[in-house]
Design a protein around this motif. Sequence first.
Motif, PDB file in Angstrom:
ATOM      1  N   ILE A  63       0.858  -1.187   0.000  1.00 46.66           N
ATOM      2  CA  ILE A  63       0.000   0.000   0.000  1.00 46.66           C
ATOM      3  C   ILE A  63       0.888   1.229   0.000  1.00 46.66           C
ATOM      4  O   ILE A  63       1.843   1.305   0.766  1.00 46.66           O
ATOM      5  CB  ILE A  63      -0.924   0.003   1.237  1.00 46.66           C
ATOM      6  CG1 ILE A  63      -1.808  -1.232   1.214  1.00 46.66           C
ATOM      7  CG2 ILE A  63      -1.757   1.272   1.285  1.00 46.66           C
ATOM      8  CD1 ILE A  63      -2.632  -1.434   2.455  1.00 46.66           C
ATOM      9  N   GLU A  64       0.568   2.176  -0.876  1.00 47.92           N
ATOM     10  CA  GLU A  64       1.320   3.429  -0.948  1.00 47.92           C
ATOM     11  C   GLU A  64       0.396   4.594  -0.644  1.00 47.92           C
ATOM     12  O   GLU A  64      -0.800   4.535  -0.908  1.00 47.92           O
ATOM     13  CB  GLU A  64       1.905   3.637  -2.347  1.00 47.92           C
ATOM     14  CG  GLU A  64       3.052   2.736  -2.685  1.00 47.92           C
ATOM     15  CD  GLU A  64       3.653   3.036  -4.054  1.00 47.92           C
ATOM     16  OE1 GLU A  64       3.096   3.885  -4.793  1.00 47.92           O
ATOM     17  OE2 GLU A  64       4.667   2.422  -4.380  1.00 47.92           O
ATOM     18  N   THR A  65       0.975   5.647  -0.130  1.00 45.70           N
ATOM     19  CA  THR A  65       0.240   6.883   0.058  1.00 45.70           C
ATOM     20  C   THR A  65       0.446   7.709  -1.206  1.00 45.70           C
ATOM     21  O   THR A  65       1.582   7.994  -1.588  1.00 45.70           O
ATOM     22  CB  THR A  65       0.752   7.645   1.291  1.00 45.70           C
ATOM     23  OG1 THR A  65       0.582   6.813   2.437  1.00 45.70           O
ATOM     24  CG2 THR A  65      -0.010   8.946   1.481  1.00 45.70           C
ATOM     25  N   VAL A  66      -0.648   8.051  -1.851  1.00 44.00           N
ATOM     26  CA  VAL A  66      -0.598   8.799  -3.101  1.00 44.00           C
ATOM     27  C   VAL A  66      -1.104  10.212  -2.840  1.00 44.00           C
ATOM     28  O   VAL A  66      -2.164  10.395  -2.236  1.00 44.00           O
ATOM     29  CB  VAL A  66      -1.483   8.125  -4.185  1.00 44.00           C
ATOM     30  CG1 VAL A  66      -1.474   8.922  -5.472  1.00 44.00           C
ATOM     31  CG2 VAL A  66      -1.020   6.701  -4.420  1.00 44.00           C
ATOM     32  N   ARG A  94      -4.350   9.903  -0.348  1.00 46.39           N
ATOM     33  CA  ARG A  94      -5.135   8.683  -0.112  1.00 46.39           C
ATOM     34  C   ARG A  94      -4.211   7.483  -0.141  1.00 46.39           C
ATOM     35  O   ARG A  94      -3.098   7.532  -0.651  1.00 46.39           O
ATOM     36  CB  ARG A  94      -6.253   8.537  -1.130  1.00 46.39           C
ATOM     37  CG  ARG A  94      -5.780   8.428  -2.558  1.00 46.39           C
ATOM     38  CD  ARG A  94      -6.948   8.372  -3.538  1.00 46.39           C
ATOM     39  NE  ARG A  94      -6.576   8.702  -4.878  1.00 46.39           N
ATOM     40  CZ  ARG A  94      -5.852   7.950  -5.692  1.00 46.39           C
ATOM     41  NH1 ARG A  94      -5.424   6.798  -5.305  1.00 46.39           N
ATOM     42  NH2 ARG A  94      -5.564   8.343  -6.916  1.00 46.39           N
ATOM     43  N   GLN A  95      -4.699   6.401   0.449  1.00 47.81           N
ATOM     44  CA  GLN A  95      -3.984   5.127   0.427  1.00 47.81           C
ATOM     45  C   GLN A  95      -4.434   4.355  -0.814  1.00 47.81           C
ATOM     46  O   GLN A  95      -5.624   4.350  -1.124  1.00 47.81           O
ATOM     47  CB  GLN A  95      -4.303   4.311   1.675  1.00 47.81           C
ATOM     48  CG  GLN A  95      -3.903   4.987   2.968  1.00 47.81           C
ATOM     49  CD  GLN A  95      -2.422   4.896   3.203  1.00 47.81           C
ATOM     50  OE1 GLN A  95      -1.839   3.843   3.091  1.00 47.81           O
ATOM     51  NE2 GLN A  95      -1.804   6.012   3.546  1.00 47.81           N
TER      52      GLN A  95
END
Length: 182
Positions: A63-66, A94-95
């Motif tokens: 999961i990345e924070t965008v 957002r994640q």
Amino acid sequence: MISGSNVLMGCMGALSCVAVSGCDVSPADIPPPEPGVIEATTQGPTGAAPGTCWGRTVSPAVIETVTEQVQVQPAQISSTGEVQAFPIYRTETRQQIVKPRVDNWFETPCAAQMTPEFVETLQRALEARGVYDGEISGNYDAPTRAAMRVYQISAGGPDSPVLALSAARQLGLIAVDRATLE
């Protein structure tokens, strides 16, 4: 009062809450491990042949924070092409799941094959390869599981304490079907 997560951490190893005062969690409240992760299971992947046993590793989701700039109001341009007002943007964070969780199934010897004699042979094979220095007990205990995991990782197998069928064949513990060699 002891919190539930602290109780689980304190009780997990021995599955006994006798020594922990104020413990209100019974062994029935502790969920069993997912099938195939700690020990072989007959609940294999979809389409698994009946009577086969399976182990599983789980690759967690990535999961990345965008963070993005989103236009809220466009620029206002006059009929002559001059910019009257610049566009307005807001930042949104957002994640996002970049890579979903993956269950990696591998075939294993079934519980009926894991006799004390078989496990003793496994322990000797792991000892001969320098990854096991415990007692040759015939028990598939924590030191045996740890050595199995180390051996399988070094041999390019699954990152699991569950004995993979491919590792059992590499160790010479289970016969290799001639049809697979040809």
